[in-house]
Structures are given as C-alpha cells and as structure tokens.
Scaffold this motif. Structure first.
Motif, PDB file in Angstrom:
ATOM      1  N   SER A   1      -3.482   7.233  -3.254  1.00 54.63           N
ATOM      2  CA  SER A   1      -3.702   5.781  -3.389  1.00 54.63           C
ATOM      3  C   SER A   1      -5.144   5.483  -3.777  1.00 54.63           C
ATOM      4  N   ARG A   2      -6.039   6.444  -3.564  1.00 54.16           N
ATOM      5  CA  ARG A   2      -7.436   6.248  -3.982  1.00 54.16           C
ATOM      6  C   ARG A   2      -7.688   6.819  -5.375  1.00 54.16           C
ATOM      7  N   GLY A   3      -6.616   7.241  -6.039  1.00 48.71           N
ATOM      8  CA  GLY A   3      -6.755   7.696  -7.420  1.00 48.71           C
ATOM      9  C   GLY A   3      -7.079   9.176  -7.545  1.00 48.71           C
TER      10      GLY A   3
ATOM     11  N   THR B   1       0.828  -1.216   0.000  1.00 43.85           N
ATOM     12  CA  THR B   1       0.000   0.000   0.000  1.00 43.85           C
ATOM     13  C   THR B   1       0.861   1.265   0.000  1.00 43.85           C
ATOM     14  N   ALA B   2       0.206   2.392  -0.332  1.00 43.42           N
ATOM     15  CA  ALA B   2       0.899   3.683  -0.322  1.00 43.42           C
ATOM     16  C   ALA B   2       1.362   4.034   1.088  1.00 43.42           C
ATOM     17  N   LEU B   3       0.625   3.613   2.095  1.00 42.67           N
ATOM     18  CA  LEU B   3       1.036   3.939   3.462  1.00 42.67           C
ATOM     19  C   LEU B   3       2.256   3.128   3.889  1.00 42.67           C
TER      20      LEU B   3
ATOM     21  N   ILE C   1       0.850  12.486   4.877  1.00 42.82           N
ATOM     22  CA  ILE C   1       0.214  11.151   4.930  1.00 42.82           C
ATOM     23  C   ILE C   1      -1.173  11.220   4.295  1.00 42.82           C
ATOM     24  N   SER C   2      -1.881  12.290   4.609  1.00 45.60           N
ATOM     25  CA  SER C   2      -3.237  12.448   4.078  1.00 45.60           C
ATOM     26  C   SER C   2      -3.218  12.437   2.545  1.00 45.60           C
ATOM     27  N   ILE C   3      -2.212  13.088   1.965  1.00 47.81           N
ATOM     28  CA  ILE C   3      -2.133  13.132   0.496  1.00 47.81           C
ATOM     29  C   ILE C   3      -1.745  11.758  -0.053  1.00 47.81           C
TER      30      ILE C   3
ATOM     31  N   TYR D   1       2.394  13.796  -6.739  1.00 46.22           N
ATOM     32  CA  TYR D   1       3.408  12.850  -6.248  1.00 46.22           C
ATOM     33  C   TYR D   1       4.714  13.584  -5.960  1.00 46.22           C
ATOM     34  N   GLU D   2       5.025  14.535  -6.850  1.00 43.18           N
ATOM     35  CA  GLU D   2       6.318  15.216  -6.771  1.00 43.18           C
ATOM     36  C   GLU D   2       6.388  16.173  -5.574  1.00 43.18           C
TER      37      GLU D   2
END
Ligand SMILES: Cc1cc2nc3c(=O)[nH]c(=O)nc-3n(C[C@H](O)[C@H](O)[C@H](O)COP(=O)(O)OP(=O)(O)OC[C@H]3O[C@@H](n4cnc5c(N)ncnc54)[C@H](O)[C@@H]3O)c2cc1C
Length: 383
Positions: free
Chosen positions: A301-303, A75-77, A294-296, A250-251
């Motif tokens: 991760s949810r698109g 996962t992203a986390l 983290i929130s981002i 992302y950047e």
C-alpha cells in the motif's frame, strides 16, 4: 540498512474489528441461507458470480480502487480483513479473485485513464472477470521463454500462440496476457509486452482442462491472429517483464497462500478431532504467517514491491496448508467425495487440490531461488 527480507511491524488497527464483525455476520447469514458450501481452496476452485456480485453490493470488491473508478477508496488493511475472512470461511470467491487481487491494483498504478475507465467499474461490480495468461505449454517457471507472439499491424497487434492453465478463462471477459513482441535481448527479459485481450474475440479458442477431482477451473487458450488494439497494450511495449514481476508480490503474499485449508482446520477444531498441542502448533504458525502477510499488504500500500518477502510467505504458507491436511489424516479423517460428512468431502477436495498449492503462482523451488538471490546467493529460477 534494511534487508530485503525485513518485514514491517504489522498490526491491524482496532477500528477494523467492526468491519471484521460485519463480514462475519454476512457470511453467517449466507451460510444459514445455504447460499454457499464452505470448501478448501475456494479462492481458486469455487466460482459463484452471484456471490461475487453480493460482495460487490457490500462494497467488498475493488476496496482500494479510487471512487472515481467505481471503487471504495479504502485501505489495503481494510481489504486484508475482508479477504482473510472470506478465504478462511471457504467462501466462493474464485470468480473475482484474480481481478480483485492483482488486476485492479495494476490498472490503478499503471493503466491508462481509458483502461481504468473501461475495466475498473466492471471489476468493482463483479461484472468483469479477468484471467491471467502467463503460462504456456512449454513455459511455466521460465516465464521469459513465452512464445505467444505479437506482430505489429495497423492500429495494434496481431497475436498468435497458446496459453495454458488459465484459471477462469471460460467465465472471463478479459485476459491480461504476456506476449513476445520483440527479440529477447541479452537478459531474455526484453521484448515482452502485457496486453489486455478481450474475451470473446475473433481468433480466440478456450478449451477446458478438467482437474483430477473432476472440476473445471482452468483452460487452454489459443490465439490465432487475434487483433489487439493499441488501446489495450498495458504499460510500455517491451516493458512486460517489469510489469508481471511487479504484480508477483500481490500474487504471492495474500492470506489465501496460507488459509486455503483453514476450513478443514476449523472443522477439526470445532469437532475436537485434533489434540490441543497439534492445534496450538498449527494456529501459532498461522498467526506468524498472517503477521508476515499483513506486513506485505502494508508495504504494497506504500508503493513498495517486496518480492522476496512475498516469496517467503508463499513458500512457508503453502507448506503450512499441507500440514493442516496431514493433521486431518493423522486424526483419522478419511477423504471421501461421496461421504455424507462435510469434513470427509472437504478433505477429499483439499487433498486433490493440494499438489497445486506449491505450483501455482511460482513453484516452491523457484521461490527458494528468489529468496536465495535476494540475500545474495546465486541460485537458478526465473519466475
Ligand atoms: C491451480 C493452478 C492454477 C494456475 N493458474 C494459472 C493462471 O491463471 N495463469 C497462468 O498463466 N498460469 C497458471 N498456472 C500455471 C503455474 O503458474 C505454473 O504451473 C507454474 O508457474 C509452474 O510452471 P510449469 O507447470 O510449466 O512447471 P515447470 O516450470 O515445467 O516446472 C516443473 C518442475 O521443475 C521445477 N523447476 C523448474 N525450473 C526450475 C529451476 N530453475 N530451478 C529449480 N527447479 C525448477 C519446478 O519447481 C517444478 O517442480 C496455474 C497452475 C495451477 C497448478
């Protein structure tokens, strides 16, 4: 209705503590074996391919890439936990940073199956390094004005032009480049195309740009009639603007945008060189920025593409990084590249890199414009 600047509640699940402990143990072992020297800004200026491959061996590259493409399917986390530990420790991760941060998710989301199969396994093993070719000698903030030109030829495109400030191009096997392939249209955003240019290729010349501190991490790259096959066009021809702007969250939002100078703060704290109030202020600010980051990561991760929220993190985060250096100077630490003291050397490097933090990935003025526009205020700025 949600505002464009709403941050999702951000909590890292407790089960990630084991992963964090594993990364810390790995880093402690590497440090004990003197396999790296902690440095500030390590994600940009400390490239070590052996270290990158060691991380790949642990499964810490391409963590969110599906297993069928050589990734870990995590996962992203989970990725967040690994990368924040690496950045905070000042580990040498620059070789794979761009590839792992934004090229791999881009390929997973928008690459062709052929592109995924050709590039993702190498990105996940540390054998393929990617560079990003957006900026040009007269084009930084105003990205829509890129002049590197692609002309249609049999089976692909012939590319001619110059990219500048290209981090890691000298060790890269490929560059994700933004190319003008058609007229700009009324919005100036039409006619741009992303292409994967393999390195080396006939007609590509890479010249080093040495920074003030004497290090070489970015380059000027010229293309003279470089043939790029159709198979290496990334996304739609003419759809490059949406592509590059989609990658910006992302950047701009990751932990590296606030933790570049954490190795300095760590030494200040462990040596009790700053007072408790200053330390508490800096750590509480870091904690809030981290929650936003983290929130981002969760949103991505949810698109979703929370561009404005990512701009907030980078603008506040990079200013925070400078405050850490101010605290070090306030504590009487003198930057000195030749000092036997690790902190003095680290501070010298951090100080020299400091002006770049608010430039790279979009300047703070541009980020403020993005935030202002997102909340409905008209302001300048493109990238
Ligand atoms: C360490 C580092 C690594 C980099 N790596 C890469 C890389 O790998 N690939 C890549 O493509 N690029 C890279 N860059 C380039 C970076 O993205 C650009 O430097 C950045 O986008 C700014 O562009 P510029 O340097 O042309 O400055 P300009 O765009 O010329 O800006 C100069 C000044 O004018 C201000 N300004 C410009 N337009 C506006 C406006 N509309 N409103 C208000 N103020 C404005 C800016 O904020 C800035 O202060 C890197 C830069 C650095 C420092």
């Amino acid at each position: 209705m949600r505002s464009v600047l709403d941050f999702e509640p951000a909590t890292l699940p407790a089960e990630l503590d084991d992963l964090r402990a594993e990364v810390r143990e790995f880093l402690a072992t590497e440090l004990a074996g003197r396999r790296f020297t902690p440095t500030s800004d390590s994600w940009m200026s400390a490239a070590d391919l052996d270290f990158t491959r060691a991380l790949a061996g642990r499964g810490w590259l391409g963590m969110t890439v599906p297993k069928e493409y050589g990734g870990q399917g995590r996962t992203a986390l989970e990725r967040f936990v690994v990368v924040e530990e690496l950045v905070a420790a000042g580990a040498p991760i620059a070789a794979h940073w761009i590839g792992d941060r934004q090229i791999t998710p881009g390929l997973v989301q928008r690459g062709t199956d052929d592109q995924r199969r050709r590039f993702l396994p190498g990105l996940c093993s540390g054998d393929i390094v990617f560079a990003i070719g957006m900026s040009e000698p007269d084009t930084g903030s105003d990205l829509a004005s890129v002049r590197t030109k692609g002309v249609r030829v049999d089976g692909g495109w012939s590319v001619t032009g110059t990219k500048i400030w290209t981090s890691g191009a000298h060790i890269a096997q490929a560059m994700m480049a933004l190319i003008r392939t058609g007229p700009p249209g009324d919005s100036r955003h039409e006619g741009l195309t992303q292409m994967i240019i393999e390195l080396p290729s006939d007609g590509v010349e890479i010249r080093p740009i040495v920074s003030m501190g004497g290090s070489h991490h970015f380059n000027e790259v010229t293309f003279t009639d470089v043939f790029v096959p159709d198979a290496n066009v990334f996304g739609e021809v003419g759809g490059g603007w949406a592509g590059v702007t989609g990658e910006l969250a992302y950047e701009r939002s990751g932990p590296e945008r606030l933790l570049s100078t954490m190795p300095v703060l760590r030494l200040l704290a462990t040596r009790s060189l700053i007072d408790q109030i200053t330390l508490g202020r800096l750590l509480s600010r870091a904690w809030c920025l981290r929650e936003a980051s983290i929130s981002i990561a969760m949103s991505l991760s949810r698109g979703h593409a929370p561009d404005a929220a990512a701009a907030v993190v980078k603008e506040l985060g990079t200013r925070y990084e400078r405050e850490v250096l101010d605290a070090a100077r306030g504590a009487g630490v003198e930057p000195d590249f030749t000092s036997p003291d690790e902190l003095a050397r680290m501070l010298a490097h951090a100080q020299v890199m400091s002006p770049t933090q608010t430039l790279r990935g979009g300047t703070n003025e541009i980020l403020r414009g993005i935030v202002a526009k997102a909340v409905g205020v008209r302001a300048g700025g493109a990238r």
